[in-house]
Design an enzyme around this catalytic site. Structure first.
Site, PDB file in Angstrom:
ATOM      1  N   LYS A  22      45.542  36.755  19.007  1.00  0.00           N
ATOM      2  CA  LYS A  22      44.724  35.986  19.957  1.00  0.00           C
ATOM      3  C   LYS A  22      43.488  36.781  20.378  1.00  0.00           C
ATOM      4  O   LYS A  22      42.363  36.284  20.332  1.00  0.00           O
ATOM      5  CB  LYS A  22      45.559  35.648  21.198  1.00  0.00           C
ATOM      6  CG  LYS A  22      44.734  35.129  22.370  1.00  0.00           C
ATOM      7  CD  LYS A  22      45.592  34.814  23.576  1.00  0.00           C
ATOM      8  CE  LYS A  22      45.869  35.976  24.489  1.00  0.00           C
ATOM      9  NZ  LYS A  22      44.759  36.390  25.373  1.00  0.00           N
ATOM     10  N   ARG A  94      38.694  34.552  30.805  1.00  0.00           N
ATOM     11  CA  ARG A  94      37.739  35.636  30.962  1.00  0.00           C
ATOM     12  C   ARG A  94      37.021  35.978  29.649  1.00  0.00           C
ATOM     13  O   ARG A  94      35.849  36.333  29.643  1.00  0.00           O
ATOM     14  CB  ARG A  94      38.487  36.860  31.497  1.00  0.00           C
ATOM     15  CG  ARG A  94      37.635  38.081  31.610  1.00  0.00           C
ATOM     16  CD  ARG A  94      38.406  39.249  32.159  1.00  0.00           C
ATOM     17  NE  ARG A  94      37.689  40.484  31.913  1.00  0.00           N
ATOM     18  CZ  ARG A  94      36.709  40.953  32.651  1.00  0.00           C
ATOM     19  NH1 ARG A  94      36.317  40.283  33.709  1.00  0.00           N
ATOM     20  NH2 ARG A  94      36.096  42.071  32.350  1.00  0.00           N
ATOM     21  N   CYS A 118      40.933  36.884  38.828  1.00  0.00           N
ATOM     22  CA  CYS A 118      41.916  36.765  37.762  1.00  0.00           C
ATOM     23  C   CYS A 118      43.228  37.249  38.329  1.00  0.00           C
ATOM     24  O   CYS A 118      43.261  38.179  39.117  1.00  0.00           O
ATOM     25  CB  CYS A 118      41.478  37.629  36.591  1.00  0.00           C
ATOM     26  SG  CYS A 118      42.796  37.950  35.446  1.00  0.00           S
ATOM     27  N   ARG A 123      38.867  42.781  37.484  1.00  0.00           N
ATOM     28  CA  ARG A 123      38.215  42.686  36.181  1.00  0.00           C
ATOM     29  C   ARG A 123      36.724  42.368  36.262  1.00  0.00           C
ATOM     30  O   ARG A 123      36.277  41.303  35.828  1.00  0.00           O
ATOM     31  CB  ARG A 123      38.927  41.653  35.311  1.00  0.00           C
ATOM     32  CG  ARG A 123      40.375  41.981  35.107  1.00  0.00           C
ATOM     33  CD  ARG A 123      41.059  40.905  34.314  1.00  0.00           C
ATOM     34  NE  ARG A 123      41.309  41.290  32.949  1.00  0.00           N
ATOM     35  CZ  ARG A 123      41.885  40.499  32.056  1.00  0.00           C
ATOM     36  NH1 ARG A 123      42.233  39.293  32.361  1.00  0.00           N
ATOM     37  NH2 ARG A 123      42.089  40.922  30.843  1.00  0.00           N
ATOM     38  N   PRO A 124      35.932  43.264  36.780  1.00  0.00           N
ATOM     39  CA  PRO A 124      34.491  43.031  36.845  1.00  0.00           C
ATOM     40  C   PRO A 124      33.837  43.124  35.461  1.00  0.00           C
ATOM     41  O   PRO A 124      34.516  43.382  34.469  1.00  0.00           O
ATOM     42  CB  PRO A 124      33.993  44.156  37.746  1.00  0.00           C
ATOM     43  CG  PRO A 124      35.011  45.230  37.612  1.00  0.00           C
ATOM     44  CD  PRO A 124      36.319  44.566  37.309  1.00  0.00           C
ATOM     45  N   MET A 125      32.510  42.929  35.429  1.00  0.00           N
ATOM     46  CA  MET A 125      31.794  42.986  34.137  1.00  0.00           C
ATOM     47  C   MET A 125      30.731  44.077  34.126  1.00  0.00           C
ATOM     48  O   MET A 125      29.832  44.060  33.291  1.00  0.00           O
ATOM     49  CB  MET A 125      31.133  41.643  33.852  1.00  0.00           C
ATOM     50  CG  MET A 125      32.090  40.644  33.235  1.00  0.00           C
ATOM     51  SD  MET A 125      31.207  39.226  32.627  1.00  0.00           S
ATOM     52  CE  MET A 125      30.282  39.886  31.258  1.00  0.00           C
ATOM     53  N   ASP A 126      30.809  44.998  35.085  1.00  0.00           N
ATOM     54  CA  ASP A 126      29.749  46.009  35.218  1.00  0.00           C
ATOM     55  C   ASP A 126      29.517  46.805  33.929  1.00  0.00           C
ATOM     56  O   ASP A 126      28.376  47.124  33.585  1.00  0.00           O
ATOM     57  CB  ASP A 126      30.058  46.951  36.393  1.00  0.00           C
ATOM     58  CG  ASP A 126      31.443  47.571  36.290  1.00  0.00           C
ATOM     59  OD1 ASP A 126      32.376  46.863  35.851  1.00  0.00           O
ATOM     60  OD2 ASP A 126      31.601  48.753  36.628  1.00  0.00           O
ATOM     61  N   LEU A 127      30.584  47.091  33.194  1.00  0.00           N
ATOM     62  CA  LEU A 127      30.421  47.911  31.981  1.00  0.00           C
ATOM     63  C   LEU A 127      29.705  47.128  30.876  1.00  0.00           C
ATOM     64  O   LEU A 127      28.894  47.689  30.137  1.00  0.00           O
ATOM     65  CB  LEU A 127      31.782  48.405  31.482  1.00  0.00           C
ATOM     66  CG  LEU A 127      32.581  49.230  32.502  1.00  0.00           C
ATOM     67  CD1 LEU A 127      34.004  49.457  32.040  1.00  0.00           C
ATOM     68  CD2 LEU A 127      31.882  50.571  32.762  1.00  0.00           C
ATOM     69  N   ASP A 308      49.515  45.013  27.887  1.00  0.00           N
ATOM     70  CA  ASP A 308      49.981  43.660  27.570  1.00  0.00           C
ATOM     71  C   ASP A 308      51.442  43.617  27.127  1.00  0.00           C
ATOM     72  O   ASP A 308      51.965  42.536  26.856  1.00  0.00           O
ATOM     73  CB  ASP A 308      49.096  43.034  26.478  1.00  0.00           C
ATOM     74  CG  ASP A 308      47.733  42.610  27.024  1.00  0.00           C
ATOM     75  OD1 ASP A 308      47.534  42.671  28.242  1.00  0.00           O
ATOM     76  OD2 ASP A 308      46.872  42.213  26.207  1.00  0.00           O
ATOM     77  N   ILE A 330      45.970  50.269  33.833  1.00  0.00           N
ATOM     78  CA  ILE A 330      44.821  49.466  33.378  1.00  0.00           C
ATOM     79  C   ILE A 330      44.446  48.388  34.399  1.00  0.00           C
ATOM     80  O   ILE A 330      43.267  48.201  34.716  1.00  0.00           O
ATOM     81  CB  ILE A 330      45.107  48.803  32.009  1.00  0.00           C
ATOM     82  CG1 ILE A 330      45.613  49.831  30.986  1.00  0.00           C
ATOM     83  CG2 ILE A 330      43.864  48.078  31.487  1.00  0.00           C
ATOM     84  CD1 ILE A 330      44.618  50.876  30.550  1.00  0.00           C
ATOM     85  N   ARG A 400      48.909  29.726  26.248  1.00  0.00           N
ATOM     86  CA  ARG A 400      47.652  30.448  26.033  1.00  0.00           C
ATOM     87  C   ARG A 400      47.813  31.520  24.955  1.00  0.00           C
ATOM     88  O   ARG A 400      46.840  31.860  24.275  1.00  0.00           O
ATOM     89  CB  ARG A 400      47.210  31.142  27.339  1.00  0.00           C
ATOM     90  CG  ARG A 400      46.798  30.202  28.433  1.00  0.00           C
ATOM     91  CD  ARG A 400      46.191  30.978  29.570  1.00  0.00           C
ATOM     92  NE  ARG A 400      45.274  31.999  29.044  1.00  0.00           N
ATOM     93  CZ  ARG A 400      44.989  33.144  29.632  1.00  0.00           C
ATOM     94  NH1 ARG A 400      45.543  33.447  30.779  1.00  0.00           N
ATOM     95  NH2 ARG A 400      44.152  33.990  29.089  1.00  0.00           N
TER      96      ARG A 400
END
Ligand code: UD1
Length: 421
Positions: A22, A94, A118, A123-127, A308, A330, A400
């Protein structure tokens, strides 16, 4: 809403075929946006997350056939009509944010909704943003959307990731394939899904070296062409089904599984007393008589133990002999399965990012609720060995990430069925 009913007891035996990954597929699909030519993926899994990504690509004007028989996904981004990824789709998943890098690279602009909260952490997107800015994108947050532009096109750069984020690595690598000059990405994620993405990009004409290591070098090219690519096996589905006989007893061969995808996980299984053997067709797992031993687990980026699979191995450790400590490094909020397992009689104490599991002799079936994808499958696994009936509700989470979960487990003798609402 459908639920899944598992009746515990009885060893498992037989084979379970492992689907395409996935998480690899969710990164490979946006790669279609990088080229005018068709991209075809084979061995794609039949999952609702894949449908969501198909819908997103279609909303941009891409042609995407959806899954046909034979797990083939055919896509073409020849005539895109939009570069805006809408909140309505992005909030569902996401991984929708993986269209950002390809869209800026090919069109010089994109508007992508921020994914929002979430269940398993902030889980930000700064990177992602930082890396794309280094490549010359200007990114601004307005109305909940990232508005990105690169009027002069992207230019290769040296980018050091502060954390080896999987998604940021994927977005940056895809964007850099069409940037002018060389990009060197350090502290890159090393997950097999990244290796798979790079293989596909290379088949499309990209020049990339170092995938699978923490230093990836990308030499930008003017254009990418079409390709056909086979999606790698899903190591998380693999690990999940390896845990089925490890929990319920018996012997199961996971077809298509490879040791190199799950080494850190297998090392923990073996330490707990589970037998794992690599065969010509996959990985064979067996459990003998008696209880498994407690083992400690710390989640880490690949090649470490995958976050996971943390919920699923916890299901096994609930009935181990002794006390296990699970450290989740994580995601900050990823023990939502613990209170549900406790309802089945498990003894789990969660303090921050650490769960201490003291093994009990047996779990007992109970009505439980799925809270996220991996948590829900851990409840099914726990139910396989629990006394009596476990009813897992909110199973849309499972759809999912696990295709035919009921059929696959029935195929090895589990007593499990899906009950329509
Ligand atoms: C991917 C997987 C997910 C898996 C995760 C970690 C997909 C579709 N999903 O998610 O199943 O659990 O890798 O193996 O492939 N972070 C930041 N800033 C960022 C990006 C991430 O702080 O810009 C943090 C996250 O909040 C999280 C950690 O980094 O705590 C790991 O995230 P990341 O590796 O990016 O995971 P995803 O790509 O979202």
């Amino acid at each position: 809403m459908d639920s899944i009913v598992v009746t515990g007891g009885g060893a498992l035996s037989g084979e379970i075929p492992i689907a395409g990954a996935k998480n690899a597929c969710l990164a490979l699909m946006p790669a279609t946006l990088l080229s005018e030519d068709p991209l075809t993926l084979t061995n794609a899994p039949r999952l609702s997350d894949i449908k969501t990504m198909t819908t997103l690509l279609q909303s941009l004007g891409a042609e995407a056939t959806g899954l046909q028989d034979g797990q083939v996904l055919a896509m073409s981004s020849h005539d895109l009509t939009s570069t805006r990824a809408d909140y309505d789709i992005v909030r569902k998943m996401r991984a929708s944010n993986l269209v950002l890098g390809p869209l800026i690279a090919r069109f010089g602009h994109a508007e992508v909704s921020l994914p929002g909260g979430c269940a398993i952490g902030a889980r930000p997107m700064d990177l992602h943003i930082h890396g794309l800015e280094k490549l010359g994108a200007e990114i601004e947050l307005r109305d909940g959307y990232l508005h990105a532009k690169a009027p002069g096109g992207l230019k290769g750069a040296e980018i050091a990731l502060e954390f080896a984020s999987v998604g940021a690595t994927e977005n940056i690598v895809m964007a850099a394939t069409l940037a002018k000059g060389t990009t060197v990405l350090t502290n890159a994620a090393r997950e097999p899904e990244i290796v798979d993405l790079v293989k596909c990009l290379r088949a499309m004409g990209a020049q990339i070296d170092g995938e699978g290591t923490s230093r990836i070098e990308i030499q930008g090219v003017d254009r990418l062409h079409g390709a056909t690519h086979q999606v790698v096996a899903d190591r998380i589905e693999l690990g999940t089904y390896m845990l089925a006989p490890a929990i319920a007893g018996g012997e199961v061969e996971c077809l298509g599984g490879k040791m190199s995808l799950v080494e850190a996980f297998v090392e923990r299984l073996e330490a707990a007393g589970i037998g794992v053997e690599e065969t010509e067709r996959g990985l064979k797992v067996s459990r003998g008589e008696g209880r498994v031993s407690a083992v400690d687990v710390t989640t880490e980026p690949f090649p470490g133990f995958p976050t996971d699979l943390q919920a699923q191995i916890m299901a096994m450790l609930c009935t181990a002999e002794g006390t296990s400590t699970l450290n989740e490094t994580i995601f900050e909020n990823r023990f939502m399965h613990a209170p549900e397992l406790t309802r089945m009689g498990a003894n789990i104490d969660v303090q921050g990012g650490t769960a201490t599991v003291t093994g009990v002799e047996k779990l007992r079936g109970a009505p439980v609720m799925a809270t996220d994808l991996r948590a829900s499958v851990s409840l099914i696994l726990a139910g396989l060995a629990a006394e009596g009936e476990t009813v897992v509700s909110r199973v849309y989470h499972l759809d999912r990430g696990y295709e035919h979960v009921v059929r696959k487990l029935q195929g090895v003798g589990a007593r499990i069925e899906r009950v329509k609402a």
